[in-house]
Design a protein around this motif. Sequence first.
Motif, PDB file in Angstrom:
ATOM      1  N   LEU A  91      -8.517  10.537  53.078  1.00  0.00           N
ATOM      2  CA  LEU A  91      -7.831  11.856  53.611  1.00  0.00           C
ATOM      3  C   LEU A  91      -8.089  12.676  52.058  1.00  0.00           C
ATOM      4  CD1 LEU A  91      -4.895  11.243  55.661  1.00  0.00           C
ATOM      5  CD2 LEU A  91      -7.270  11.992  56.401  1.00  0.00           C
ATOM      6  N   LEU A  92      -7.633  12.370  51.045  1.00  0.00           N
ATOM      7  CA  LEU A  92      -7.706  13.144  49.828  1.00  0.00           C
ATOM      8  C   LEU A  92      -9.145  13.343  49.492  1.00  0.00           C
ATOM      9  CD1 LEU A  92      -4.901  11.466  47.741  1.00  0.00           C
ATOM     10  CD2 LEU A  92      -4.973  13.634  49.053  1.00  0.00           C
ATOM     11  N   ASP A  93     -10.170  12.559  49.557  1.00  0.00           N
ATOM     12  CA  ASP A  93     -11.565  12.766  49.354  1.00  0.00           C
ATOM     13  C   ASP A  93     -12.128  13.688  50.222  1.00  0.00           C
ATOM     14  OD1 ASP A  93     -11.227  11.040  47.196  1.00  0.00           O
ATOM     15  OD2 ASP A  93     -12.109   9.309  48.419  1.00  0.00           O
ATOM     16  N   LYS A  94     -11.862  13.467  51.725  1.00  0.00           N
ATOM     17  CA  LYS A  94     -12.262  14.517  52.578  1.00  0.00           C
ATOM     18  C   LYS A  94     -11.759  15.967  52.319  1.00  0.00           C
ATOM     19  CE  LYS A  94     -13.286  11.265  56.338  1.00  0.00           C
ATOM     20  NZ  LYS A  94     -12.555  10.737  57.691  1.00  0.00           N
ATOM     21  N   SER A  95     -10.448  16.051  52.067  1.00  0.00           N
ATOM     22  CA  SER A  95      -9.812  17.162  51.790  1.00  0.00           C
ATOM     23  C   SER A  95     -10.377  18.098  50.497  1.00  0.00           C
ATOM     24  CB  SER A  95      -8.275  17.233  51.360  1.00  0.00           C
ATOM     25  OG  SER A  95      -7.980  18.282  50.977  1.00  0.00           O
ATOM     26  N   SER A  96     -10.890  17.190  49.549  1.00  0.00           N
ATOM     27  CA  SER A  96     -11.602  17.918  48.433  1.00  0.00           C
ATOM     28  C   SER A  96     -13.019  18.175  48.600  1.00  0.00           C
ATOM     29  CB  SER A  96     -11.522  16.890  47.196  1.00  0.00           C
ATOM     30  OG  SER A  96     -10.249  16.489  46.649  1.00  0.00           O
ATOM     31  N   GLU A  97     -13.635  17.419  49.543  1.00  0.00           N
ATOM     32  CA  GLU A  97     -15.060  17.895  49.787  1.00  0.00           C
ATOM     33  C   GLU A  97     -15.091  19.009  50.723  1.00  0.00           C
ATOM     34  OE1 GLU A  97     -16.128  14.393  51.802  1.00  0.00           O
ATOM     35  OE2 GLU A  97     -16.460  13.033  49.816  1.00  0.00           O
ATOM     36  N   ALA A  98     -14.190  19.101  51.754  1.00  0.00           N
ATOM     37  CA  ALA A  98     -13.931  20.323  52.548  1.00  0.00           C
ATOM     38  C   ALA A  98     -13.657  21.493  51.682  1.00  0.00           C
ATOM     39  CB  ALA A  98     -12.738  20.145  53.490  1.00  0.00           C
ATOM     40  N   ALA A 111      -5.096  17.818  53.634  1.00  0.00           N
ATOM     41  CA  ALA A 111      -4.110  17.549  52.599  1.00  0.00           C
ATOM     42  C   ALA A 111      -2.809  17.408  53.260  1.00  0.00           C
ATOM     43  CB  ALA A 111      -4.163  18.903  51.594  1.00  0.00           C
ATOM     44  N   LYS A 112      -2.339  18.309  54.111  1.00  0.00           N
ATOM     45  CA  LYS A 112      -1.068  17.977  54.889  1.00  0.00           C
ATOM     46  C   LYS A 112      -1.075  16.546  55.422  1.00  0.00           C
ATOM     47  CE  LYS A 112      -0.015  22.608  55.936  1.00  0.00           C
ATOM     48  NZ  LYS A 112       0.069  23.719  57.035  1.00  0.00           N
ATOM     49  N   THR A 139       1.587   9.114  45.333  1.00  0.00           N
ATOM     50  CA  THR A 139       2.214  10.469  45.608  1.00  0.00           C
ATOM     51  C   THR A 139       1.990  11.329  44.988  1.00  0.00           C
ATOM     52  OG1 THR A 139       4.183   8.559  46.188  1.00  0.00           O
ATOM     53  CG2 THR A 139       4.639  10.965  46.037  1.00  0.00           C
ATOM     54  N   TYR A 140       1.810  11.487  43.768  1.00  0.00           N
ATOM     55  CA  TYR A 140       1.421  12.566  42.804  1.00  0.00           C
ATOM     56  C   TYR A 140       0.326  13.084  43.234  1.00  0.00           C
ATOM     57  CZ  TYR A 140       0.341  15.029  38.381  1.00  0.00           C
ATOM     58  OH  TYR A 140      -0.148  15.903  37.609  1.00  0.00           O
ATOM     59  N   GLY A 141      -0.862  12.436  43.528  1.00  0.00           N
ATOM     60  CA  GLY A 141      -2.030  13.050  43.896  1.00  0.00           C
ATOM     61  C   GLY A 141      -1.869  13.764  45.307  1.00  0.00           C
ATOM     62  N   ALA A 142      -1.332  13.123  46.102  1.00  0.00           N
ATOM     63  CA  ALA A 142      -1.215  13.737  47.663  1.00  0.00           C
ATOM     64  C   ALA A 142      -0.443  15.245  47.380  1.00  0.00           C
ATOM     65  CB  ALA A 142      -0.441  12.890  48.668  1.00  0.00           C
ATOM     66  N   CYS A 143       0.563  15.220  46.574  1.00  0.00           N
ATOM     67  CA  CYS A 143       1.285  16.599  46.411  1.00  0.00           C
ATOM     68  C   CYS A 143       0.688  17.564  45.705  1.00  0.00           C
ATOM     69  CB  CYS A 143       2.905  16.330  45.596  1.00  0.00           C
ATOM     70  SG  CYS A 143       3.935  15.159  46.704  1.00  0.00           S
ATOM     71  N   VAL A 144      -0.218  17.031  44.550  1.00  0.00           N
ATOM     72  CA  VAL A 144      -0.884  18.197  43.857  1.00  0.00           C
ATOM     73  C   VAL A 144      -2.082  18.678  44.690  1.00  0.00           C
ATOM     74  CG1 VAL A 144      -2.490  18.308  41.679  1.00  0.00           C
ATOM     75  CG2 VAL A 144      -0.218  16.922  41.684  1.00  0.00           C
TER      76      VAL A 144
END
Length: 713
Positions: A91-98, A111-112, A139-144
């Motif tokens: 999900l984090l990768d997809k969020s960054s790509e979007a 991200a949410k 946890t840090y990566g998801a919040c940032v």
Amino acid sequence: QNPKYNFEGVSQRPPPSSYMRQGTAGRVPTAFRSSAGERPVTSNRGAGFPATSAGKRPEAGSGNTSASGLKPLEETPELMFKRMEKEVNTLLDKSSEAKLAGNLTNALNLAKEAVSKEKKLRNLKEDAGLAEQINVDLTYGACVNLGIMYQANGMFQEALNTYSLVVRNKDYPSSGRLRVNMGNIYYSQKKYSSAVKMYRMALDQLQNIGKHMKFQIMCNIANTFVQMGQYHDAIESYETIIQGEPTHKVAYNLLLCYYALGDTERMKKTFTQMLMIEIPGSEEDDEMEETQEKGPFANDALSEYIKEMRRDAFKFVIDSAKLIAPVIEKDWITGYEWVAETLRASDYSVLESEIGIYKAEQYIRMKDYEQAIEVFKSFEKKDQNLMARAATNISFLYFIERDFKNADRYADIAIKNDRYNAKALVNKGNCLFRKEDLESAKEFYLEAIGVEADCVEAIYNLGIVNRKLENDLEALQAFEKLQTIMSNAPEVMYHIASIYENARNYNQAIKWYNLLLTNLPNDPGVLLKLGQLYEEKGDENQSFHYYMESYRNYPVNLDVVSWLAVFYAKSELFEKALTFFERASQIQPQNYKWRIMVASCYRRMGNDNKALEIYEQVHQEHPENIECLQVLVTMLKGTGQNYEHYNTQLKKLLRDKEMNQPVPSMQEEEPPMYEPPPAREVQQRPGTSRKGRKVPSKQVDEDDWVNQDIELP
């Protein structure tokens, strides 16, 4: 066979082996159990064999069986945790790509979702008593990531709240970097004091960061001080960066600060320091570029990056030179000479000619065209590209000075040195336009558009030359294209409206004149055009409104004043008509007809004495005017006053007029009546009317000045 075992009922297959089967280590198969009461094998379903038809296995995935025919094993907590961590990372990768793709809303939603799933994972680990296995980095990566997505979507308060939760957690040793993000948000909100505070806290918390990151944060602090007008504090930070990691951008910003303070000596020093900064791309890179110019790596990403950095460096140097040259010396010419000498002695000597071009442009701004031409001529023996630019400017300057011969000559020189110079092609077309060679001018404008599709000068001139050639359809296409490039240009909108007006498409013409009026509010010429168009449509109320608005903004336009005077006279509002006829007589005091109109208004109002006084004044100034004498004789005769003196003069003037008129020949034909030429029409343009224009009458029916054959001047 050993009678100890009974294989009756076994379908010609041995039981499956339990080798490597999970959970069965050390288990003795049923057939090998030793007990007192041994029994035969009565079922083989547990081994995956069907009960009825031998040799047929159940389909994979049918019922609750696995692909091997076994019941699926329950997922262990460790495997579930790994799977959920993988889902969060996905999900984090997809969020960054979007976000990179520009889909900010989807990036925020992903991200949410990642934060929600990561929180669920933490709760599961805590419930399982595995709190020590919580992945703090995840946890840090998801919040940032969530904070970054809030910031990208302009949700600054939510981003600040998210960043604050992270930086307050001591489990994240590198969370101090988020202070920079928070400072950037405050900077965009113009809360500069808070931004400086965050940047300095980031510097204090990040003691072990690299030199580059440190100077980047200091640069942010200096930029914020500039926005606050604290140039001395900004200079202190910029100078620290120049000593540690000099860049052209920082040097340029430092130069701007000294320029704002008016410190010419430090401007010179900073400019010299800028020229000492290494040009991006070493000599070895230059040699590699020459050897690989035609190779497969000629346009690789690294080469393009170096070229882009070099272009930026040259731009900063040129902008700095243009900024300080007019102010560093008492004489701006001396300033340009100092800049040129400094560049000549540095590694940026290739930019010296550029400064010469800007020096010539400075002469142009001062209207000193001769000196500008001399500077441009000094480039004749230099490189071809520079000569093309210089010749283009020289041609333009000669054209402004109406020296069309030299303008044409230098336009040819510019085209010869660079055939793909759109500005030179436009200059050549302009010279041909002045020679009335419209077809050739049109060809050069079209060629300039082919070289540079958005060359507005070529497109505009193409529309003008097409109007001259009475090709309104092509002219309309050119102006409509130009309207898409530079919308709300008054000249373009006027030509579009004028073309529709010539085509009798009054609705479209009114539409475009109204659009023009939004850009040029209260323009008397546009208001007059709208009044004339509504008059053509027979809408007197709208026509009167726009004529009055035009008069209110420009009360000395004789066409507007005379129209309003006649309008009121036709409406028998002679008091108001009198006002406009008097204004017309003030605009054209030498034209006696306006005063006759004033006197006629007084006469219609019943003020014969005032009318008679004006008629007598006109007669004294213009004693040979027959119309004035006729009115005087009529008025005096009607009031019973002595009119013989005026009557004698009138008879004499009429007799002289008859004697001076040639006797018409009996064979002379009556001269043909004047017919207005047919207006040009835009061919194949939908919505165009084919009706002819009405010729507006300027005479007022049933009035005395019409009976006297007096027309509006």
